[in-house]
Design a protein around this motif. Sequence first.
Motif, mmCIF file in Angstrom:
data_model
loop_
_atom_site.group_PDB
_atom_site.id
_atom_site.type_symbol
_atom_site.label_atom_id
_atom_site.label_comp_id
_atom_site.label_asym_id
_atom_site.label_seq_id
_atom_site.Cartn_x
_atom_site.Cartn_y
_atom_site.Cartn_z
ATOM 1 N N TYR A 175 42.200 28.942 45.616
ATOM 2 C CA TYR A 175 42.075 30.579 44.119
ATOM 3 C C TYR A 175 41.501 31.238 45.972
ATOM 4 C CZ TYR A 175 42.324 27.088 40.754
ATOM 5 O OH TYR A 175 42.628 26.109 40.029
ATOM 6 N N GLY A 176 41.144 32.488 44.674
ATOM 7 C CA GLY A 176 40.578 33.352 45.721
ATOM 8 C C GLY A 176 39.600 33.191 45.452
ATOM 9 N N VAL A 177 38.128 33.594 46.777
ATOM 10 C CA VAL A 177 36.892 33.742 46.246
ATOM 11 C C VAL A 177 36.524 34.208 45.210
ATOM 12 C CG1 VAL A 177 34.523 33.630 47.611
ATOM 13 C CG2 VAL A 177 36.681 33.313 48.988
ATOM 14 N N GLU A 178 36.359 35.200 45.080
ATOM 15 C CA GLU A 178 36.228 35.902 44.056
ATOM 16 C C GLU A 178 36.974 35.081 42.302
ATOM 17 O OE1 GLU A 178 33.415 37.520 43.157
ATOM 18 O OE2 GLU A 178 32.837 37.810 45.145
ATOM 19 N N GLU A 179 37.970 34.799 42.484
ATOM 20 C CA GLU A 179 38.321 34.519 41.582
ATOM 21 C C GLU A 179 38.146 33.097 41.247
ATOM 22 O OE1 GLU A 179 42.962 31.923 40.557
ATOM 23 O OE2 GLU A 179 42.477 33.335 43.384
ATOM 24 N N PHE A 180 38.269 32.377 41.839
ATOM 25 C CA PHE A 180 37.151 30.779 40.833
ATOM 26 C C PHE A 180 35.712 31.488 40.566
ATOM 27 C CE2 PHE A 180 35.180 26.997 41.523
ATOM 28 C CZ PHE A 180 36.357 26.021 40.984
ATOM 29 N N LYS A 181 35.307 32.268 40.769
ATOM 30 C CA LYS A 181 33.577 33.010 40.394
ATOM 31 C C LYS A 181 34.055 33.369 39.017
ATOM 32 C CE LYS A 181 30.269 35.840 40.920
ATOM 33 N NZ LYS A 181 29.325 36.724 41.132
ATOM 34 N N PHE A 182 35.367 33.950 38.927
ATOM 35 C CA PHE A 182 35.261 34.517 37.409
ATOM 36 C C PHE A 182 36.155 33.143 36.344
ATOM 37 C CE2 PHE A 182 36.878 38.489 39.944
ATOM 38 C CZ PHE A 182 35.009 39.043 39.574
ATOM 39 N N VAL A 183 35.992 32.200 37.353
ATOM 40 C CA VAL A 183 37.322 30.999 36.639
ATOM 41 C C VAL A 183 36.020 30.533 36.078
ATOM 42 C CG1 VAL A 183 38.121 28.966 36.312
ATOM 43 C CG2 VAL A 183 39.138 30.753 37.430
#
Length: 256
Positions: free
Chosen positions: A213-221
């Motif tokens: 996952y991208g770093v910010e992507e997983f935060k959004f998940v």
Amino acid sequence: MSFSYYGELCTEVYDLTKKIGQSFNGDIEYYKDRLKPIKGRILEAMVGSGRVIIPLLESGFIIDGVDSSHEMLASCHQRCEERGLKPNLYQADLKELSLPNKYEAIIIPAGSFLLIEKREDSIAVLKKLFDHLLPGGRLILDLFLPDNINFAPTDKSEITPFTLPNGDTIIMEDRLVEVDIFNQCKVSYLKYEKWRNGELIQTELQRFALRWYGVEEFKFVLESVGFSDVVISADFEYGKQPSNGNQEFIYEAVRK
């Protein structure tokens, strides 16, 4: 072709290369420190054969473990018994998790969450973990980025021998067979051969998928599942801001 999932030979290699209490870049110390305020029950998901849960138990934490691999849990049971530890260990698919307890914290060390190949499955797992947290409970897990994303499938295999304490040898062959850059996933086939006195006595095949996952992507998940107050740290230093040089990221998120 029949594949095992963290079967007997894989578990023997795992036990040999991931010893109890062996810290990877400071991960065990990080989890101990971040869990200090927790006085209630903790869950380690994807507990494996006990590298992390055992030192946490020996430090006085009340912690359960869950894993889908029978062989890994059997090893964890044995290692705990050898130390006089009796945690609750459950065998379960995390997508269908239904444990008798709720937890003040749930942890997933060693980037194990990346082993969940399908995105819809990862969402389902996060929802189950969310449901198993008490209000105010925290999910703490670490992820990593691949060493090199400019890879491609190859006919070449990487061969690694492992010598077991009894003198047997397990030879592991690792071959990358699928790469999907767009969906951030790669698949390798792992072949294990166990040799004794020059004779092949056991083989095992494993399909090893890794989704990143991208770093910010997983935060959004995490936020899409309902988690809040998400903090991202780098290199097992709480509050350290991620940068281009970091490849390990720790997420802490709260169930309100």
